[in-house]
Scaffold this motif. Structure first.
Motif, PDB file in Angstrom:
ATOM      1  N   LEU A 129      63.012 100.040   9.329  1.00  0.00           N
ATOM      2  CA  LEU A 129      62.176  98.866   9.567  1.00  0.00           C
ATOM      3  C   LEU A 129      62.328  98.428  11.025  1.00  0.00           C
ATOM      4  N   PRO A 130      61.238  98.380  11.771  1.00  0.00           N
ATOM      5  CA  PRO A 130      61.356  98.012  13.194  1.00  0.00           C
ATOM      6  C   PRO A 130      61.822  96.563  13.373  1.00  0.00           C
ATOM      7  N   ASP A 131      62.526  96.332  14.470  1.00  0.00           N
ATOM      8  CA  ASP A 131      63.006  94.989  14.782  1.00  0.00           C
ATOM      9  C   ASP A 131      61.857  93.991  14.831  1.00  0.00           C
ATOM     10  N   SER A 132      60.712  94.421  15.305  1.00  0.00           N
ATOM     11  CA  SER A 132      59.568  93.508  15.399  1.00  0.00           C
ATOM     12  C   SER A 132      59.142  93.023  14.014  1.00  0.00           C
ATOM     13  N   LYS A 133      59.215  93.885  13.016  1.00  0.00           N
ATOM     14  CA  LYS A 133      58.862  93.498  11.645  1.00  0.00           C
ATOM     15  C   LYS A 133      59.926  92.554  11.077  1.00  0.00           C
ATOM     16  N   ILE A 134      61.187  92.826  11.371  1.00  0.00           N
ATOM     17  CA  ILE A 134      62.260  91.947  10.912  1.00  0.00           C
ATOM     18  C   ILE A 134      62.066  90.555  11.506  1.00  0.00           C
ATOM     19  N   LYS A 135      61.760  90.492  12.788  1.00  0.00           N
ATOM     20  CA  LYS A 135      61.536  89.192  13.431  1.00  0.00           C
ATOM     21  C   LYS A 135      60.339  88.479  12.816  1.00  0.00           C
ATOM     22  N   GLU A 136      59.298  89.227  12.516  1.00  0.00           N
ATOM     23  CA  GLU A 136      58.115  88.633  11.861  1.00  0.00           C
ATOM     24  C   GLU A 136      58.501  88.014  10.519  1.00  0.00           C
ATOM     25  N   LEU A 137      59.339  88.705   9.753  1.00  0.00           N
ATOM     26  CA  LEU A 137      59.761  88.208   8.446  1.00  0.00           C
ATOM     27  C   LEU A 137      60.675  86.992   8.583  1.00  0.00           C
ATOM     28  N   VAL A 138      61.535  86.982   9.590  1.00  0.00           N
ATOM     29  CA  VAL A 138      62.396  85.820   9.831  1.00  0.00           C
ATOM     30  C   VAL A 138      61.537  84.615  10.200  1.00  0.00           C
ATOM     31  N   ARG A 139      60.531  84.828  11.045  1.00  0.00           N
ATOM     32  CA  ARG A 139      59.619  83.738  11.413  1.00  0.00           C
ATOM     33  C   ARG A 139      58.891  83.218  10.170  1.00  0.00           C
ATOM     34  N   HIS A 140      58.460  84.120   9.318  1.00  0.00           N
ATOM     35  CA  HIS A 140      57.782  83.734   8.074  1.00  0.00           C
ATOM     36  C   HIS A 140      58.710  82.873   7.210  1.00  0.00           C
ATOM     37  N   SER A 141      59.984  83.256   7.142  1.00  0.00           N
ATOM     38  CA  SER A 141      60.963  82.481   6.380  1.00  0.00           C
ATOM     39  C   SER A 141      61.087  81.074   6.956  1.00  0.00           C
ATOM     40  N   TYR A 142      61.241  80.993   8.269  1.00  0.00           N
ATOM     41  CA  TYR A 142      61.334  79.691   8.941  1.00  0.00           C
ATOM     42  C   TYR A 142      60.098  78.841   8.625  1.00  0.00           C
ATOM     43  N   GLU A 143      58.920  79.429   8.751  1.00  0.00           N
ATOM     44  CA  GLU A 143      57.673  78.692   8.516  1.00  0.00           C
ATOM     45  C   GLU A 143      57.561  78.231   7.066  1.00  0.00           C
ATOM     46  N   GLN A 144      58.015  79.052   6.132  1.00  0.00           N
ATOM     47  CA  GLN A 144      57.982  78.640   4.727  1.00  0.00           C
ATOM     48  C   GLN A 144      58.850  77.415   4.498  1.00  0.00           C
ATOM     49  N   VAL A 145      60.026  77.417   5.101  1.00  0.00           N
ATOM     50  CA  VAL A 145      60.927  76.280   4.924  1.00  0.00           C
ATOM     51  C   VAL A 145      60.338  75.039   5.587  1.00  0.00           C
ATOM     52  N   VAL A 146      59.767  75.187   6.771  1.00  0.00           N
ATOM     53  CA  VAL A 146      59.142  74.044   7.446  1.00  0.00           C
ATOM     54  C   VAL A 146      58.033  73.461   6.577  1.00  0.00           C
ATOM     55  N   GLU A 147      57.212  74.323   5.990  1.00  0.00           N
ATOM     56  CA  GLU A 147      56.119  73.850   5.122  1.00  0.00           C
ATOM     57  C   GLU A 147      56.640  73.091   3.909  1.00  0.00           C
ATOM     58  N   SER A 148      57.839  73.419   3.452  1.00  0.00           N
ATOM     59  CA  SER A 148      58.390  72.766   2.266  1.00  0.00           C
ATOM     60  C   SER A 148      59.040  71.414   2.582  1.00  0.00           C
ATOM     61  N   LEU A 149      59.207  71.110   3.856  1.00  0.00           N
ATOM     62  CA  LEU A 149      59.826  69.841   4.248  1.00  0.00           C
ATOM     63  C   LEU A 149      58.897  68.671   3.940  1.00  0.00           C
ATOM     64  N   SER A 150      59.476  67.521   3.770  1.00  0.00           N
ATOM     65  CA  SER A 150      58.660  66.317   3.589  1.00  0.00           C
ATOM     66  C   SER A 150      57.889  66.033   4.878  1.00  0.00           C
ATOM     67  N   ARG A 151      56.852  65.234   4.778  1.00  0.00           N
ATOM     68  CA  ARG A 151      56.076  64.874   5.959  1.00  0.00           C
ATOM     69  C   ARG A 151      56.971  64.198   7.001  1.00  0.00           C
ATOM     70  N   LYS A 152      57.847  63.331   6.533  1.00  0.00           N
ATOM     71  CA  LYS A 152      58.784  62.643   7.432  1.00  0.00           C
ATOM     72  C   LYS A 152      59.655  63.646   8.192  1.00  0.00           C
ATOM     73  N   ASP A 153      60.176  64.642   7.487  1.00  0.00           N
ATOM     74  CA  ASP A 153      61.017  65.656   8.135  1.00  0.00           C
ATOM     75  C   ASP A 153      60.219  66.539   9.085  1.00  0.00           C
ATOM     76  N   ARG A 154      58.986  66.884   8.717  1.00  0.00           N
ATOM     77  CA  ARG A 154      58.145  67.676   9.625  1.00  0.00           C
ATOM     78  C   ARG A 154      57.837  66.896  10.899  1.00  0.00           C
ATOM     79  N   GLU A 155      57.620  65.592  10.763  1.00  0.00           N
ATOM     80  CA  GLU A 155      57.393  64.750  11.944  1.00  0.00           C
ATOM     81  C   GLU A 155      58.650  64.687  12.806  1.00  0.00           C
ATOM     82  N   GLN A 156      59.807  64.572  12.180  1.00  0.00           N
ATOM     83  CA  GLN A 156      61.073  64.591  12.924  1.00  0.00           C
ATOM     84  C   GLN A 156      61.213  65.917  13.677  1.00  0.00           C
ATOM     85  N   LEU A 157      60.860  66.998  13.036  1.00  0.00           N
ATOM     86  CA  LEU A 157      60.923  68.319  13.653  1.00  0.00           C
ATOM     87  C   LEU A 157      59.977  68.404  14.847  1.00  0.00           C
TER      88      LEU A 157
END
Length: 128
Positions: A93-121
């Motif tokens: 698995l190329p490093d670029s694909k691994i980084k893409e998946l890590v970014r996807h993980s980060y984005e999923q967690v951000v989307e799950s945050l409350s509106r207040k937490d997303r605003e803090q972010l």
């Protein structure tokens, strides 16, 4: 990719910090697990001593597709298999694909945050 590059990549996302999350466990392997958090929620775990794989958040449909496509993507080690995958380093698995998946993980967690937490972010991001 090595642990330093990987850690720097994960820390490049807004609001991310890391810490060794399991220092009090009996398992040597678990004591070496570095957890990456966005605010107070994990999005990635990696062992700093072995650097063999990372465990990241992934929606179930994408996780199943990835596991069918890549032998280096497995159900999440010690995590809910519906929401987490383990991705092995330095194989096919190329490093670029691994980084893409890590970014996807980060984005999923951000989307799950409350509106207040997303605003803090957003404020944290704007300050930097």
């Amino acid at each position: 990719m090595n642990i330093e590059e990987f850690r720097n990549y994960c820390l490049s996302f807004p609001g991310v910090h890391d810490k060794l999350a399991f220092l009090n466990t009996k398992s040597e392997y678990d004591r070496g697990l570095l957890a990456f958090y966005v605010l107070d929620k994990w999005f990635c775990l990696v062992n700093v001593d072995y650097f063999d794989f990372c465990t990241i958040k992934c929606d179930q449909e994408t996780a199943l597709e990835l596991q069918d496509l890549y032998e280096d993507v497995q159900p999440g080690w010690h995590m809910n298999k519906k929401h987490w995958i383990s991705v092995y380093f330095n194989r096919r698995l190329p490093d670029s694909k691994i980084k893409e998946l890590v970014r996807h993980s980060y984005e999923q967690v951000v989307e799950s945050l409350s509106r207040k937490d997303r605003e803090q972010l957003r404020r944290l991001h704007d300050e930097n």
